[in-house]
Design a protein around this motif. Structure first.
Motif: not given
Lengths: 406, 406
Positions: B137-143, B324-334, B355-359
């Motif tokens: 996922s890092r290579l796919l996203t360019g991370a 670094g810290l990953v904060s998933f989309d809070p609205d989506l989580a809710r 991979d969710a953190g990378i995306l």
């Protein structure tokens, strides 16, 4: 005369040497060590020595059998050609090359030996492949049985009989010559592996004996877990038990004036993001007396168990090999140390195991000569001896052998 | 309905499983993992999903493209099929198998997605072979760039491009499809790797984010020496520096409510009778905040250097990867956590990278679902989830996807 030693030494220098570290990888029954044994057979044949070998790869080249008046009191000298992983050039080969050079020297002096003089090479002295030091001399003397040895496996899981077969050796055979038949004296020259001779300002020394020593496998087991999500409080991490034991080994050995080393560790699964399920670590321990050795190891096992209670891990300690105190024949050591030009050589103990210890344990009067090591460093690419000291070693060995064989 | 999940799960159970430990060895681009990816392609084809793959081995199977009214707002769900060394069955495959089962379930319910729904498999999520987690996922996203990744080598010295070639993959190609083109939501279902859901008495949870975490290589170097003859006082033994640092990691992480693990160690020369010249050890560290992580690692480096002064050794610390810290989309989580039968799912952070953190880091709104793990154990053969909880996970994922795609 110096040429013989230097030419031989130069021929061996590149064999099994790592370009990266400058250290030597001469593990038994594999590439470099096989090359060295082939070189030894050729060096014997060039000198007209009669070569005997057994199914393990132990070798002896005999000189002076035809004119010997005491053919059943054979005098053996030699050492080994294998090295530890990434070891030095001197530990082992110095004794073999010096023995050949000493025979050259005696011949030039016109010495006619009354006793046959053999130059020996014992295999797997370091135990770097199958974990049991002095394996060749142990099997030869019966200190270890073939029934036990044949079960040994190297790090890649190769059994000893298969390693021998791959090296074109059949293993011990009924028809093997007894390389120690009639041997009544053994002399091993070796680079010193400490700094006692440096401190004394002497090039040559004589060993009084070998400290008791052993190898103990510490099997520490816990629970594999995710390194991120498992709270520290919920773990059973054997790495912590190991770390505590390794630090205790250093502390206890300093306190006791002994040696205790954890130099080999294997971790399962050995992944960055996994708490290990198992840490296996090998303790090398050496003390002045057998009682002190037992006490040191028991103390370390106790320290490991105390920490294991905290960690929630399990401890199992297996003694892989334990060698008792070796006292070399004191009369022989005195005779060898005295009565030569340049004053008595100092007599001192060593903490390192040697084939000499195995032969001594089998009842063969044995003596060791040490050659000064300016740094004391051994089992390392930095292991060294100065050329003049090496040549003094050849002189000392030739003098010793001449006195013993005439 | 349960049959689909159970049949798929049963088909995967033997692949890459060690008979000795019961754990899984599914390292990327090698035997078992290649078999799993072939199985995935077949499972997609059986369902009429259009399979896309790239030159790394990342895969997506697309459902519902033909009738989608919002074809450029693609919804992706999935996880990975590789495992750590001797890992569990659930970490990764549970998300992939649940995604396929959720599509089966939606189809049976007659759902017609307005957005194409893809099931993804990202390669080398664990970093167990090339040391960099979420490599696919890092290579796919360019991370991570291919220029950097192509230099990575596995433990046997195999370079990533050679590992890919051996697996019949060309590496990233100009003609590769962009598997993330048009993806505007990512959902990853994963077995929980701690005990939060057990403590809460709930089968399903939603992730709020991922703790900052990193891998740091501690290179500790000293002087190889003979373990018997070298006095304790004369040594420069990096094993002691390592042991002190490993114990400090445990202490400091407990104090900070963080995680710090030394689970991987390599010793040179790793011989029983040699003081090591080098110990390389990998620290896995995770904290609630980026500041706390930096402080923890700096503190451990300081402890290592303090001890190194005592030991006469050298310390070098290399950060191999830091997330670094990953904060998933809070609205989506809710939204995902609420509005379904059975009451709101609890929302909680995780210490594990995904991979969710990378995306998420690449700007794709992302949410994760967790399935209860009765022991909390993960990255171990003992990793487990009960079948009813797995089926509740399929239900939860199907409900979530249905709400997001219609």
């Amino acid at each position: 005369m110096a040429d013989d030693f230097e030419a031989m030494w130069g021929a061996l220098a590149p064999v099994g040497r790592s370009a990266a570290s400058g250290g030597y990888f001469r593990q038994p029954w594999a590439g470099a060590e096989r090359e060295l044994r082939a070189w030894f057979v050729e060096a014997c044949e060039q000198r007209g020595l009669r070569v005997q070998g057994d199914g393990l790869g132990n070798l002896v080249g005999w000189w002076g059998e035809e004119h010997a008046t005491r053919p059943d009191e054979r005098l053996l000298t030699g050492s080994h050609l294998d090295s530890v992983l990434d070891g030095g050039a001197y530990d082992g080969p110095l004794g073999v090359v010096s023995a050949l050079a000493a025979i050259d020297r005696m011949r030039e002096r016109g010495v006619v030996p009354a006793r046959p003089v053999g130059v020996s090479v014992f295999v797997e002295e370091e135990g770097s492949r199958f974990g049991l030091a002095c394996l060749g001399s142990r099997l030869l003397t019966g200190a270890t049985t073939w029934e036990r040895a044949r079960e040994l496996r190297d790090r890649d899981g190769v059994a000893l009989p298969d390693a021998l077969e791959a090296a074109g050796l059949p293993g011990p055979q009924a028809g093997d010559p007894d390389l120690l038949a009639g041997v009544t004296t053994f002399v091993e020259l070796h680079v010193e592996q400490g700094r006692a001779l440096v401190d004394l300002g002497r090039a040559i020394g004589v060993a009084s004996g070998i400290w008791p020593h052993g190898r103990y496998r510490f099997e520490l087991s816990g629970t594999a877990d995710h390194a991120g999500t498992t709270r520290m409080e919920d773990r059973a991490d054997p790495m912590l038990t190991y770390a505590t034991t390794a630090l205790a080994a250093d502390e206890e050995a300093r306190r006791a004036g002994a040696r205790a080393t954890f130099g080999r560790v294997e971790v399962v699964p050995n992944g960055t993001n996994a708490v290990p399920s198992r840490v296996t670590a090998w303790l090398d321990a050496r003390c002045e007396s057998e009682g002190a050795l037992a006490e040191l190891v028991a103390g370390l096992e106790r320290r490991a168990r105390q920490r294991a209670e905290v960690d929630g891990t399990e401890v199992r300690v297996v003694a892989e090999s334990v060698s008792g105190l070796v006292s070399f024949d004191p009369d022989l050591a005195r005779r060898v140390a005295a009565d030569h030009t340049g004053g008595d050589w100092p007599v001192l103990p060593t903490q390192a195991g040697h084939d000499a210890g195995i032969l001594s344990g089998a009842g063969i009067p044995t003596v060791m000569l040490f050659v000064r090591n300016p740094t004391g460093v051994s089992h390392s690419p930095a292991e060294h001896a100065e050329l003049p000291d090496c040549l003094a070693g050849v002189d000392a060995l030739a003098d010793t052998l001449e006195r013993l064989c005439t």
